[in-house]
Design a protein around this motif. Structure first.
Motif, PDB file in Angstrom:
ATOM      1  N   TRP A 131      27.542  37.013  37.332  1.00 37.79           N
ATOM      2  CA  TRP A 131      27.824  35.653  36.894  1.00 37.79           C
ATOM      3  C   TRP A 131      26.685  34.749  37.343  1.00 37.79           C
ATOM      4  CZ3 TRP A 131      28.731  31.394  40.037  1.00 37.79           C
ATOM      5  CH2 TRP A 131      29.635  30.419  39.611  1.00 37.79           C
ATOM      6  N   LEU A 132      26.182  33.932  36.415  1.00 36.12           N
ATOM      7  CA  LEU A 132      25.120  32.983  36.772  1.00 36.12           C
ATOM      8  C   LEU A 132      25.483  31.620  36.198  1.00 36.12           C
ATOM      9  CD1 LEU A 132      22.236  32.350  37.931  1.00 36.12           C
ATOM     10  CD2 LEU A 132      21.366  32.904  35.649  1.00 36.12           C
ATOM     11  N   TYR A 133      25.663  30.656  37.081  1.00 37.21           N
ATOM     12  CA  TYR A 133      26.030  29.305  36.674  1.00 37.21           C
ATOM     13  C   TYR A 133      24.862  28.377  36.953  1.00 37.21           C
ATOM     14  CZ  TYR A 133      28.332  24.792  36.551  1.00 37.21           C
ATOM     15  OH  TYR A 133      28.656  23.501  36.261  1.00 37.21           O
ATOM     16  N   LEU A 134      24.418  27.684  35.904  1.00 41.70           N
ATOM     17  CA  LEU A 134      23.264  26.806  36.040  1.00 41.70           C
ATOM     18  C   LEU A 134      23.718  25.386  36.365  1.00 41.70           C
ATOM     19  CD1 LEU A 134      21.354  27.995  32.826  1.00 41.70           C
ATOM     20  CD2 LEU A 134      21.127  28.884  35.161  1.00 41.70           C
ATOM     21  N   ALA A 135      23.172  24.851  37.445  1.00 38.51           N
ATOM     22  CA  ALA A 135      23.537  23.485  37.838  1.00 38.51           C
ATOM     23  C   ALA A 135      22.347  22.803  38.486  1.00 38.51           C
ATOM     24  CB  ALA A 135      24.713  23.505  38.819  1.00 38.51           C
ATOM     25  N   GLU A 151      41.887  40.467  27.811  1.00 43.41           N
ATOM     26  CA  GLU A 151      43.038  40.668  28.703  1.00 43.41           C
ATOM     27  C   GLU A 151      42.545  40.643  30.144  1.00 43.41           C
ATOM     28  OE1 GLU A 151      45.334  44.287  28.079  1.00 43.41           O
ATOM     29  OE2 GLU A 151      44.964  44.096  25.931  1.00 43.41           O
ATOM     30  N   PRO A 152      42.615  39.471  30.809  1.00 38.29           N
ATOM     31  CA  PRO A 152      42.131  39.391  32.194  1.00 38.29           C
ATOM     32  C   PRO A 152      42.858  40.364  33.126  1.00 38.29           C
ATOM     33  CG  PRO A 152      42.506  37.198  31.289  1.00 38.29           C
ATOM     34  CD  PRO A 152      43.070  38.164  30.295  1.00 38.29           C
ATOM     35  N   ASP A 153      44.149  40.597  32.885  1.00 38.26           N
ATOM     36  CA  ASP A 153      44.924  41.460  33.789  1.00 38.26           C
ATOM     37  C   ASP A 153      44.420  42.891  33.816  1.00 38.26           C
ATOM     38  OD1 ASP A 153      46.403  39.271  34.337  1.00 38.26           O
ATOM     39  OD2 ASP A 153      48.116  39.829  33.080  1.00 38.26           O
ATOM     40  N   THR A 154      43.956  43.377  32.659  1.00 37.16           N
ATOM     41  CA  THR A 154      43.442  44.747  32.611  1.00 37.16           C
ATOM     42  C   THR A 154      41.920  44.770  32.557  1.00 37.16           C
ATOM     43  OG1 THR A 154      43.645  44.738  30.196  1.00 37.16           O
ATOM     44  CG2 THR A 154      45.503  45.638  31.449  1.00 37.16           C
ATOM     45  N   ALA A 155      41.303  43.585  32.660  1.00 38.06           N
ATOM     46  CA  ALA A 155      39.843  43.456  32.632  1.00 38.06           C
ATOM     47  C   ALA A 155      39.239  44.077  31.380  1.00 38.06           C
ATOM     48  CB  ALA A 155      39.218  44.051  33.894  1.00 38.06           C
ATOM     49  N   ASN A 201      31.813  26.365  44.728  1.00 36.85           N
ATOM     50  CA  ASN A 201      31.562  27.047  46.009  1.00 36.85           C
ATOM     51  C   ASN A 201      32.705  27.979  46.389  1.00 36.85           C
ATOM     52  OD1 ASN A 201      28.966  26.044  46.690  1.00 36.85           O
ATOM     53  ND2 ASN A 201      29.892  24.059  47.175  1.00 36.85           N
ATOM     54  N   ASP A 202      33.407  28.478  45.374  1.00 42.29           N
ATOM     55  CA  ASP A 202      34.598  29.288  45.623  1.00 42.29           C
ATOM     56  C   ASP A 202      34.493  30.581  44.799  1.00 42.29           C
ATOM     57  OD1 ASP A 202      37.174  30.432  45.470  1.00 42.29           O
ATOM     58  OD2 ASP A 202      38.138  28.482  45.785  1.00 42.29           O
ATOM     59  N   LEU A 203      34.293  31.693  45.490  1.00 35.79           N
ATOM     60  CA  LEU A 203      34.031  32.976  44.810  1.00 35.79           C
ATOM     61  C   LEU A 203      35.217  33.420  43.954  1.00 35.79           C
ATOM     62  CD1 LEU A 203      31.756  35.105  44.696  1.00 35.79           C
ATOM     63  CD2 LEU A 203      32.796  36.216  46.687  1.00 35.79           C
ATOM     64  N   ASP A 204      36.427  33.365  44.504  1.00 35.10           N
ATOM     65  CA  ASP A 204      37.612  33.780  43.734  1.00 35.10           C
ATOM     66  C   ASP A 204      37.818  32.875  42.521  1.00 35.10           C
ATOM     67  OD1 ASP A 204      38.079  35.793  45.520  1.00 35.10           O
ATOM     68  OD2 ASP A 204      39.584  34.680  46.680  1.00 35.10           O
ATOM     69  N   ALA A 205      37.644  31.571  42.742  1.00 32.21           N
ATOM     70  CA  ALA A 205      37.841  30.623  41.643  1.00 32.21           C
ATOM     71  C   ALA A 205      36.779  30.812  40.562  1.00 32.21           C
ATOM     72  CB  ALA A 205      37.825  29.197  42.171  1.00 32.21           C
ATOM     73  N   SER A 206      35.574  31.221  40.970  1.00 32.77           N
ATOM     74  CA  SER A 206      34.508  31.449  39.994  1.00 32.77           C
ATOM     75  C   SER A 206      34.861  32.622  39.080  1.00 32.77           C
ATOM     76  CB  SER A 206      33.180  31.720  40.706  1.00 32.77           C
ATOM     77  OG  SER A 206      32.736  30.545  41.350  1.00 32.77           O
ATOM     78  N   LEU A 207      35.430  33.677  39.646  1.00 35.94           N
ATOM     79  CA  LEU A 207      35.853  34.822  38.831  1.00 35.94           C
ATOM     80  C   LEU A 207      36.981  34.408  37.882  1.00 35.94           C
ATOM     81  CD1 LEU A 207      35.641  37.845  38.167  1.00 35.94           C
ATOM     82  CD2 LEU A 207      37.300  38.278  39.989  1.00 35.94           C
ATOM     83  N   ARG A 208      37.944  33.657  38.419  1.00 33.92           N
ATOM     84  CA  ARG A 208      39.052  33.181  37.563  1.00 33.92           C
ATOM     85  C   ARG A 208      38.512  32.318  36.422  1.00 33.92           C
ATOM     86  NH1 ARG A 208      41.867  32.375  42.317  1.00 33.92           N
ATOM     87  NH2 ARG A 208      41.405  30.144  42.346  1.00 33.92           N
ATOM     88  N   HIS A 209      37.561  31.446  36.771  1.00 33.74           N
ATOM     89  CA  HIS A 209      36.972  30.565  35.757  1.00 33.74           C
ATOM     90  C   HIS A 209      36.276  31.387  34.664  1.00 33.74           C
ATOM     91  CE1 HIS A 209      33.588  27.945  34.284  1.00 33.74           C
ATOM     92  NE2 HIS A 209      34.638  27.225  33.981  1.00 33.74           N
ATOM     93  N   ALA A 210      35.569  32.438  35.069  1.00 37.09           N
ATOM     94  CA  ALA A 210      34.883  33.286  34.093  1.00 37.09           C
ATOM     95  C   ALA A 210      35.893  33.923  33.130  1.00 37.09           C
ATOM     96  CB  ALA A 210      34.076  34.366  34.808  1.00 37.09           C
TER      97      ALA A 210
END
Ligand SMILES: Cc1cc2nc3c(=O)[nH]c(=O)nc-3n(C[C@H](O)[C@H](O)[C@H](O)COP(=O)(O)O)c2cc1C
Length: 204
Positions: free
Chosen positions: A177-181, A65-69, A16-25
Motif C-alpha cells: 500500500w502506498l498513500y501519497l500525501a 469480498e474483504p472477509d475472504t480477501a 498513522n494507523d496500520l490496521d485502519a489503513s488496511l481496512r481503508h484499502a
C-alpha cells in the motif's frame, strides 16, 4: 464539504494507523466493485506466460469480498490469460486511484470458475452489453486478415457467450500500500497467514 477538507478528514482516520489503513484499502476496493467511476475499477492483472515472460492487461473489478480477501474479474475462457493462469495461478494485481492518491500492489492466486455456481451467478449479474463480448468469433486474440472480420453470434434462448465466459477469483495473500500525501507519504505491506493479515510500515 470542500474536496480537500473531505480528503483530510478521511485521511485522518488511517494516516498513522496500520490496521485502519488496511481496512481503508479494502473499503476502497469494495467501493470500486460497485462504482464504475472509482479509480480501482480498472485494475491491472499480471500473469506469467508459458515461456516465463510477464503479461499484463487491464480488467474490470467486478466483485470484492474483504472477509475472504478475494477479488473477482470476468474474462473469456478462450483468451491467452486463461491458459497462463492454468499453468501458473500466481498473479500480481495493480490498482491506482488518483482521487484517493492510493496505489495497491497485490499478490494472489487465481481460481478459475467456468461452469460452477460462482460462474453462473457472475454471468447472471452481467448486462447484455457486457455479454456481447463473449459471443465474438473467432476466439479473442485470433489473427484477422481485416479489422472488421470478427463476427458476434446472436443470442438465442441460450446465450452462446455463456460457454466462453469465465469468472476468476483472485485470493490475495499480499497487499502493498502506498498513500501519497504532502505531509509525508505512507507505505505499508500486509501478508496473509493463518487467516489473518500481518502488516508492517515500510519506508516510502
Ligand atoms: C478499460 C479496459 C477494461 C477491460 N476490461 C476487461 C475485462 O473485464 N475482461 C477482459 O477479459 N478483458 C478486459 N479488457 C481487455 C484486456 O485488457 C485484454 O486486452 C484482453 O482481455 C486480452 O488479454 P489476454 O490476451 O492477455 O488474454 C479491458 C481493457 C480495457 C482497456
Amino acid at each position: 464539504l470542500p474536496k480537500v477538507l473531505a480528503r483530510t478528514l478521511v485521511e485522518a482516520t488511517f494516516y498513522n494507523d496500520l490496521d485502519a489503513s488496511l481496512r481503508h484499502a479494502w473499503e476502497e476496493l469494495s467501493l470500486a466493485g460497485r462504482d464504475r467511476r472509482h479509480g480501482f475499477r480498472n485494475l491491472q492483472l499480471a500473469s506469467v506466460a508459458a515461456d516465463g515472460t510477464p503479461r499484463i492487461r487491464t480488467l474490470v473489478l467486478r466483485g470484492v469480498e474483504p472477509d475472504t480477501a478475494t477479488l473477482r474479474v470476468h474474462t473469456d475462457r478462450r483468451s491467452d490469460k486463461l491458459d497462463e493462469l492454468r499453468l501458473q495461478p500466481r498473479v500480481a494485481v495493480h490498482a491506482y486511484d488518483p482521487v484517493g492518491k492510493l496505489q495497491l500492489r497485490m499478490l494472489g492466486r487465481a481460481e478459475l470458475h467456468l461452469d460452477d455456481a460462482i460462474a453462473d451467478a457472475a454471468w447472471a449479474a452481467t448486462q447484455d452489453m457486457g455479454r456481447v463480448c463473449y459471443r465474438v468469433l473467432p476466439a479473442p486474440g485470433t489473427p484477422l486478415s481485416a479489422p472488421g472480420e470478427a463476427v458476434f453470434a446472436t443470442a438465442a434462448d441460450a446465450d452462446p457467450g455463456r460457454a466462453h465466459f469465465a469468472a476468476v477469483r483472485i485470493q490475495l495473500d499480499m497487499m502493498e500500500w502506498l498513500y501519497l500525501a504532502q505531509t509525508g507519504h505512507r507505505r505499508a505491506r500486509w501478508t496473509a497467514a493463518d487467516n489473518a493479515w500481518h502488516g508492517t510500515w515500510l519506508a516510502p
